[in-house]
Design an enzyme around this catalytic site. Structure first.
Site, PDB file in Angstrom:
ATOM      1  N   THR A   1       0.838  -1.204   0.000  1.00  0.00           N
ATOM      2  CA  THR A   1       0.000   0.000   0.000  1.00  0.00           C
ATOM      3  C   THR A   1       0.868   1.248   0.000  1.00  0.00           C
ATOM      4  O   THR A   1       0.594   2.211  -0.726  1.00  0.00           O
ATOM      5  CB  THR A   1      -0.927   0.011   1.230  1.00  0.00           C
ATOM      6  N   GLY A   2       1.925   1.233   0.810  1.00  0.00           N
ATOM      7  CA  GLY A   2       2.841   2.366   0.825  1.00  0.00           C
ATOM      8  C   GLY A   2       3.544   2.536  -0.507  1.00  0.00           C
ATOM      9  O   GLY A   2       3.606   3.642  -1.059  1.00  0.00           O
TER      10      GLY A   2
ATOM     11  N   TRP B   1       2.554   1.612  -3.389  1.00  0.00           N
ATOM     12  CA  TRP B   1       1.588   2.018  -4.417  1.00  0.00           C
ATOM     13  C   TRP B   1       1.529   3.539  -4.518  1.00  0.00           C
ATOM     14  O   TRP B   1       1.324   4.092  -5.608  1.00  0.00           O
ATOM     15  CB  TRP B   1       0.197   1.461  -4.070  1.00  0.00           C
ATOM     16  N   HIS B   2       1.743   4.235  -3.413  1.00  0.00           N
ATOM     17  CA  HIS B   2       1.654   5.693  -3.418  1.00  0.00           C
ATOM     18  C   HIS B   2       2.926   6.354  -3.933  1.00  0.00           C
ATOM     19  O   HIS B   2       2.901   7.544  -4.270  1.00  0.00           O
ATOM     20  CB  HIS B   2       1.345   6.207  -2.005  1.00  0.00           C
ATOM     21  N   GLY B   3       4.025   5.634  -3.993  1.00  0.00           N
ATOM     22  CA  GLY B   3       5.247   6.218  -4.522  1.00  0.00           C
ATOM     23  C   GLY B   3       6.484   5.450  -4.086  1.00  0.00           C
ATOM     24  O   GLY B   3       6.463   4.749  -3.068  1.00  0.00           O
TER      25      GLY B   3
END
Length: 257
Positions: free
Chosen positions: A184-185, A187-189
């Site tokens: 999830t982390g 995925w954001h960058g």
């Protein structure tokens, strides 16, 4: 593309799809950058069943489009103050840093939900219904509830295509949760602050599962709201700073003075 392939392989999506429909699904412009993650089983059947324009859908889509523009303008306005403080946190007091992270908490919701509103509104004006992506997330009474309300399409996607295939609650639950939250982390960058942010929430959710959620019914709702919002705000503080030195200065000043 991954969800389409997996759903066909699992047999959960059996609708015959031609090349044009598949290409439309992958390249539908409202979804490409920030729209809700929409699965083939939601979008492709609508392409086959469309019967014409509906003025109620056009009006509803136009309302969401305007709402998204207003939210985005408000987010940009808040960003001026938040960036001013966060760029040099040592130049401001602890209280001012806390006000900035509160402002960023509001800003990021307005910003992200604005993009979802724009995507859903544009699609509605074309006669296509996309899934909702936010459901009053800051009203949550636990972090578990928050992640059922915030970026709903990503949470459900990771649950169905990563968490459950890894074993879900049946085996290696601890490892599965941490893998999902690290992804999830990421995925954001591709930066350490996003990975730390993901692991932060993964750890909090694991602790909450064995503590707060077991006595949730005995805790007054306002206290649960404050507890959730405080943890969320700390998370957004981690999320913002791609400079580890600035992140350390922010937390030292905000909570140490």
């Amino acid at each position: 593309a991954v969800s389409y392939t997996v759903d066909v392989w699992r047999g959960t999506f059996r609708l015959r799809t031609d090349l044009c429909e598949y290409a439309f699904y992958l390249t539908f412009f409202p979804l490409l950058l920030a729209g809700p993650i929409t699965r083939a089983g939601v979008l492709i059947p609508q392409l086959k069943q469309r019967v014409g324009w509906d003025k109620e859908w056009i009006y509803g889509g136009l309302f969401l489009l305007l709402l998204g523009l207003v939210k985005k303008a408000a987010a940009n306005y808040l960003a001026v103050f938040n960036d001013w403080v966060f760029d040099t946190p040592a130049a401001f007091s602890g209280f001012e840093n806390l006000v900035a992270v509160l402002g960023y908490t509001i800003q990021i919701f307005l910003d992200f939900s604005a993009y979802s509103d724009l995507s859903i509104g544009l699609a509605a004006m074309m006669g296509l219904k996309l899934p909702d992506n936010f459901e009053n997330p800051y009203r949550s009474r636990s972090l578990t509830e928050f992640w059922h309300r915030w970026h709903i399409s990503l949470s459900s996607w990771l649950r169905d295509y990563v968490y459950i295939p890894l074993g879900g609650n049946r085996r290696h639950q601890l490892i599965n949760i941490m893998i999902v939250w690290m992804l999830t982390g990421m995925w954001h960058g591709a930066a350490w602050n996003f990975i730390i942010w993901g692991l932060y929430f993964g750890i909090i959710l694991l602790v909450e599962k064995h503590t707060v959620l077991k006595i949730k019914d005995k805790i007054p709702a306002p206290l649960l709201n404050v507890y959730s919002l405080a943890i969320i705000m700390v998370g957004w503080g981690i999320f913002y700073f791609d400079d580890m030195g600035n992140m350390e200065r922010f937390f030292t000043i905000a909570f140490g003075q």
